[in-house]
Design a protein around this motif. Structure first.
Motif, mmCIF file in Angstrom:
data_model
loop_
_atom_site.group_PDB
_atom_site.id
_atom_site.type_symbol
_atom_site.label_atom_id
_atom_site.label_comp_id
_atom_site.label_asym_id
_atom_site.label_seq_id
_atom_site.Cartn_x
_atom_site.Cartn_y
_atom_site.Cartn_z
ATOM 1 N N LEU A 186 0.849 -1.180 0.000
ATOM 2 C CA LEU A 186 0.000 0.000 0.000
ATOM 3 C C LEU A 186 0.892 1.239 0.000
ATOM 4 C CD1 LEU A 186 -2.800 1.337 0.233
ATOM 5 C CD2 LEU A 186 -2.666 1.013 2.707
ATOM 6 N N GLY A 187 0.985 1.898 -1.163
ATOM 7 C CA GLY A 187 1.774 3.122 -1.269
ATOM 8 C C GLY A 187 0.936 4.316 -0.861
ATOM 9 N N VAL A 188 1.507 5.228 -0.079
ATOM 10 C CA VAL A 188 0.748 6.385 0.389
ATOM 11 C C VAL A 188 1.599 7.650 0.302
ATOM 12 C CG1 VAL A 188 -0.685 5.021 1.975
ATOM 13 C CG2 VAL A 188 1.445 6.036 2.802
ATOM 14 N N GLY A 189 0.920 8.764 0.182
ATOM 15 C CA GLY A 189 1.520 10.080 0.295
ATOM 16 C C GLY A 189 0.564 10.945 1.087
ATOM 17 N N CYS A 190 1.050 12.049 1.624
ATOM 18 C CA CYS A 190 0.156 12.902 2.401
ATOM 19 C C CYS A 190 0.719 14.306 2.526
ATOM 20 C CB CYS A 190 -0.113 12.321 3.787
ATOM 21 S SG CYS A 190 1.324 12.248 4.856
ATOM 22 N N ASP B 291 3.919 16.362 -12.943
ATOM 23 C CA ASP B 291 5.022 17.315 -12.934
ATOM 24 C C ASP B 291 4.992 18.186 -11.684
ATOM 25 O OD1 ASP B 291 5.956 16.364 -15.354
ATOM 26 O OD2 ASP B 291 4.829 17.836 -16.538
ATOM 27 N N VAL B 292 3.803 18.443 -11.170
ATOM 28 C CA VAL B 292 3.682 19.239 -9.948
ATOM 29 C C VAL B 292 4.354 18.520 -8.783
ATOM 30 C CG1 VAL B 292 2.065 20.222 -8.269
ATOM 31 C CG2 VAL B 292 1.569 20.377 -10.723
ATOM 32 N N VAL B 293 4.088 17.227 -8.653
ATOM 33 C CA VAL B 293 4.710 16.440 -7.588
ATOM 34 C C VAL B 293 6.221 16.414 -7.769
ATOM 35 C CG1 VAL B 293 4.895 14.142 -6.551
ATOM 36 C CG2 VAL B 293 2.656 15.046 -7.200
ATOM 37 N N PHE B 294 6.678 16.260 -9.032
ATOM 38 C CA PHE B 294 8.119 16.234 -9.298
ATOM 39 C C PHE B 294 8.777 17.538 -8.862
ATOM 40 C CE2 PHE B 294 11.830 17.045 -11.959
ATOM 41 C CZ PHE B 294 12.559 15.882 -11.748
ATOM 42 N N ALA B 295 8.126 18.643 -9.123
ATOM 43 C CA ALA B 295 8.685 19.944 -8.748
ATOM 44 C C ALA B 295 8.795 20.097 -7.239
ATOM 45 C CB ALA B 295 7.814 21.064 -9.329
ATOM 46 N N GLU B 296 7.889 19.456 -6.509
ATOM 47 C CA GLU B 296 7.882 19.591 -5.053
ATOM 48 C C GLU B 296 8.848 18.647 -4.362
ATOM 49 O OE1 GLU B 296 3.996 19.277 -3.432
ATOM 50 O OE2 GLU B 296 3.235 21.081 -4.418
ATOM 51 N N VAL B 297 8.893 17.365 -4.801
ATOM 52 C CA VAL B 297 9.650 16.372 -4.027
ATOM 53 C C VAL B 297 10.681 15.601 -4.844
ATOM 54 C CG1 VAL B 297 7.805 16.097 -2.326
ATOM 55 C CG2 VAL B 297 7.858 14.592 -4.334
ATOM 56 N N GLY B 298 10.759 15.823 -6.159
ATOM 57 C CA GLY B 298 11.796 15.181 -6.947
ATOM 58 C C GLY B 298 11.423 13.848 -7.550
ATOM 59 N N CYS B 299 10.146 13.486 -7.541
ATOM 60 C CA CYS B 299 9.688 12.275 -8.231
ATOM 61 C C CYS B 299 8.295 12.552 -8.772
ATOM 62 C CB CYS B 299 9.700 11.053 -7.314
ATOM 63 S SG CYS B 299 8.565 11.152 -5.925
ATOM 64 N N HIS B 300 7.888 11.807 -9.807
ATOM 65 C CA HIS B 300 6.617 12.083 -10.480
ATOM 66 C C HIS B 300 5.414 11.430 -9.800
ATOM 67 C CE1 HIS B 300 9.077 13.657 -13.796
ATOM 68 N NE2 HIS B 300 7.970 14.259 -14.184
ATOM 69 N N VAL C 195 4.247 9.760 -5.650
ATOM 70 C CA VAL C 195 4.644 9.209 -4.351
ATOM 71 C C VAL C 195 3.926 7.893 -4.071
ATOM 72 C CG1 VAL C 195 4.646 9.579 -1.852
ATOM 73 C CG2 VAL C 195 5.297 11.445 -3.391
ATOM 74 N N ALA C 196 2.592 7.913 -4.052
ATOM 75 C CA ALA C 196 1.849 6.698 -3.686
ATOM 76 C C ALA C 196 2.104 5.571 -4.682
ATOM 77 C CB ALA C 196 0.358 7.003 -3.588
ATOM 78 N N GLU C 197 1.944 5.852 -5.979
ATOM 79 C CA GLU C 197 2.175 4.815 -6.982
ATOM 80 C C GLU C 197 3.647 4.420 -7.039
ATOM 81 O OE1 GLU C 197 -1.422 6.075 -10.071
ATOM 82 O OE2 GLU C 197 0.676 6.257 -10.695
ATOM 83 N N GLY C 198 4.527 5.402 -7.014
ATOM 84 C CA GLY C 198 5.953 5.099 -7.091
ATOM 85 C C GLY C 198 6.433 4.267 -5.921
ATOM 86 N N ALA C 199 5.964 4.597 -4.705
ATOM 87 C CA ALA C 199 6.388 3.852 -3.516
ATOM 88 C C ALA C 199 5.842 2.430 -3.546
ATOM 89 C CB ALA C 199 5.922 4.572 -2.256
ATOM 90 N N ALA C 200 4.576 2.276 -3.976
ATOM 91 C CA ALA C 200 3.998 0.926 -4.057
ATOM 92 C C ALA C 200 4.795 0.062 -5.021
ATOM 93 C CB ALA C 200 2.539 1.017 -4.482
ATOM 94 N N LEU C 201 5.147 0.617 -6.185
ATOM 95 C CA LEU C 201 5.899 -0.152 -7.184
ATOM 96 C C LEU C 201 7.335 -0.406 -6.748
ATOM 97 C CD1 LEU C 201 4.514 1.609 -10.372
ATOM 98 C CD2 LEU C 201 4.232 -0.817 -9.787
ATOM 99 N N ALA C 202 7.964 0.586 -6.107
ATOM 100 C CA ALA C 202 9.343 0.395 -5.645
ATOM 101 C C ALA C 202 9.426 -0.747 -4.643
ATOM 102 C CB ALA C 202 9.868 1.689 -5.023
#
Length: 600
Positions: free
Chosen positions: A204-208, A281-290, A292-299
């Motif tokens: 379960l990938g999450v961001g907040c 792109d908004v998320v990438f500009a803020e934290v450096g990845c495109h 969080v929730a999907e990326g973390a779940a897949l990682a």
């Protein structure tokens, strides 16, 4: 059972068997008066056995079961946390699992019995008659909910018919109707609620947003699972960006699902960008990845994993689900720094919480003497000793290691928050990223402060109740505090008629402040005011001496001494041999109950 077992032997015959078992089981050998190399020597038997137990290590004692029972009786409190404990006869003729049967003791007993060619004395009914323990799920599976297995075990033992649906080789020993299936494993007996084992196959990938509410995060996760036909028991881990490692909502969700929380740096999540369903792109500009929730779940799911539920959003949080591949990747857990007060060092004066956090630590940090005082609790753990004068380096190292994901115990004598490292840890965090501060990762680590018995408490208790009324503590060390501030505090203590505990009363070069303290206090209280000199409290070298304020002398005090000076109301009551440690008197400060009783 993941910790390395410890075998404790007490006799030459027991040592011979212990060496055989240690080699076969990959265990550490601790022996009393050993004839050869061992991991640790045993001095005080009961204390050593308790230390290993409190450290959470599987414990095999080659000795009579009664010795083990009596040694551990005072520290038994939580059967769900206790490690396996076994007693083995010196000649190998008996192997008795005493505690933690379903936490590995029965399995260890079976291994040892095979080595010694005997029968293990297993007494748990399910293991004996059913040949298995229903409350132990195989790796990668989970009993969901953990629930109560006793009623089902009782029904099976009574011969009630059972049905098992799904592939469950760990239940092959049961006599039951089999129903094939690829879903969860369900064991149904009579009219009882079924036992359900689920494969933990989801990340379960999450961001907040910063400061998101835990209830909102938990509700979002529950909706994502339920709306897509998944159960909470199928979740193996929570995953997120490392910048979220200190978000309370993420950790509340992990506790709610009883799974680990894993964190990944932005570059790892960005490597998953080609597999994202909703790159931003908004998320990438803020934290450096495109994402969080999907990326973390897949990682965390690994190369063979797949996104099965794309990002779902609420105002303050996001969540996504991925199935794990053949090689899921655990991220870094949130680092943890425990500032642990161990009291004077005696294990009997150490709180259970302190022992638990030392046992759970990946590594220990502190002044070398304090680490030595941990005894068997510290055996086998990496330790990083710093000298006196290296306090800031000590605390900074502990924080930075926690920032790297380690569980660190920073060991303090007495109470960590009283003239010890607790305040310095917080000061380093408060400095932020500025000069003399610590890294952002270190500031995201979880910090807990564990109280310990302080020197002033121990001294007062040893002599009676000198701290029975209002008191204060003043350090006479002028390394960090200007002398004029120390003098001002001494005058205030004198004016307020406080009982005074003097820490760091002298050093090799500082020999006059204690005399000044005496003269200042003599201006406001009688010359016969009782004084207690206490050094090495709770240790074999403990020494207590009674003086009066007028007879207090610098030359009989050292850096290991805490000086307690009574108020004008404090009293010394001779009681003969009953208070030998306090030079034949109880020292106490009345609170005024006599006035209350007389109606004044």
């Amino acid at each position: 059972m993941t910790a390395t077992p410890v075998i404790v032997t007490l006799t030459p015959g027991g040592e011979a068997l212990g060496r055989r078992l240690a080699e076969a089981l990959g265990a550490d050998l601790h022996a009393r008066k050993p004839s050869g190399p061992v991991v640790a020597e045993v001095d005080a038997v009961a204390e050593h056995v308790r230390g290993v137990f409190l450290a959470g290590r599987p414990l095999i004692v080659v000795a009579a079961a009664g010795i083990v029972v009596r040694a551990l009786a005072s520290v038994l409190c939580d059967k769900w946390r206790e490690p396996p404990v076994l007693a083995v006869a010196e000649d190998g003729s008996a192997v008795v699992p005493l505690l933690g049967g379903h936490h590995g003791a029965n399995a260890l007993a079976t291994q040892i019995a095979a080595l010694t060619k005997t029968t293990p004395a297993i007494t748990t009914a399910g293991d004996l008659r059913l040949g298995l323990a229903l409350d132990i799920a195989p790796e990668g599976w989970r009993l969901d909910p953990p629930g109560e297995t006793k009623a089902v075990v009782a029904a099976l033992l009574a011969g009630k018919p059972a049905r098992i649906s799904g592939a469950a080789p760990w239940l092959d020993a049961l006599t039951a109707e089999r129903v094939p299936g690829d879903g969860p494993v369900v064991l149904t007996v009579d009219d009882l609620p079924p036992l359900i084992w689920r494969r933990q196959r989801l990340i379960l990938g999450v961001g907040c947003a910063r400061g998101a509410a835990a209830d909102d995060m938990i509700a979002l996760a529950g909706r994502v699972l339920a709306d897509n036909g998944f159960a909470p028991g199928e979740v193996a881990a929570i995953a997120s960006l490392d910048l979220k490692a200190d978000e309370a909502a993420v950790h509340a969700l992990a506790r709610h699902l009883d799974v680990p929380a894993w964190f990944f740096p932005a570059k790892v999540l960005e490597a998953e960008a080609p597999r994202l369903a909703n790159p931003s792109d908004v998320v990438f500009a803020e934290v450096g990845c495109h994402g969080v929730a999907e990326g973390a779940a897949l990682a965390a799911a690994g190369p063979g994993g797949a996104l099965v539920v794309a990002k779902t959003k609420i105002a303050t949080a996001t969540a996504a689900l991925a199935t794990t591949g053949p090689t899921p990747r655990a991220g870094q857990g949130r680092g943890h720094l425990a500032v642990v007060g161990i009291g004077p060092g005696d294990a009997a004066w150490r709180t259970p919480e302190a022992s638990r956090l030392v046992a759970e630590a990946d590594e220990l940090v502190g002044y070398g003497l304090y680490l030595d005082l941990l005894g068997p609790l510290a055996v086998g753990k990496p330790r990083h000793a710093f000298p006196l004068g290296g306090e800031e380096d000590r605390c900074r190292y502990a924080l930075e290691r926690a920032g790297e994901g380690a569980r660190v115990a920073l060991i303090c004598s007495g109470d960590g928050g009283i003239y010890a490292m607790g305040a310095l840890v917080m000061e380093l965090v408060a400095r932020g990223a500025g000069p003399g501060g610590v890294s952002a990762a270190a500031r995201r680590a979880e910090i807990v402060h564990v109280p310990g018995v302080s020197a002033l408490q121990a001294a007062s208790a040893r002599a009676g109740a000198l701290l029975g009324h209002d008191f204060c503590a003043i350090s006479l060390s002028d390394l960090l505090t200007p002398r004029d501030d120390i003098r001002r505090r001494l005058r205030a203590a004198a004016d307020g008629d406080f009982v005074v505990a003097l820490y760091n009363p002298v050093s090799r070069t500082r020999r006059t402040l204690l005399d000044e303290a005496r003269e200042t206090l003599l201006t406001a209280r009688p010359a016969e005011t009782p004084v207690l000199l206490a050094s090495n409290l709770g240790r074999p070298e403990e020494r207590l001496s009674r003086r009066t304020l007028a007879t207090l002398r610098t030359e009989e005090v050292d850096m290991l001494t805490v000086v307690l000076i009574g108020s004008s109301q404090s009293q010394a009551v001779p009681v003969g041999d009953h208070a030998a440690g306090a030079a034949g008197a109880w020292l106490f400060t009345p609170r005024g109950y006599s006035r209350k009783g007389s109606g004044q």
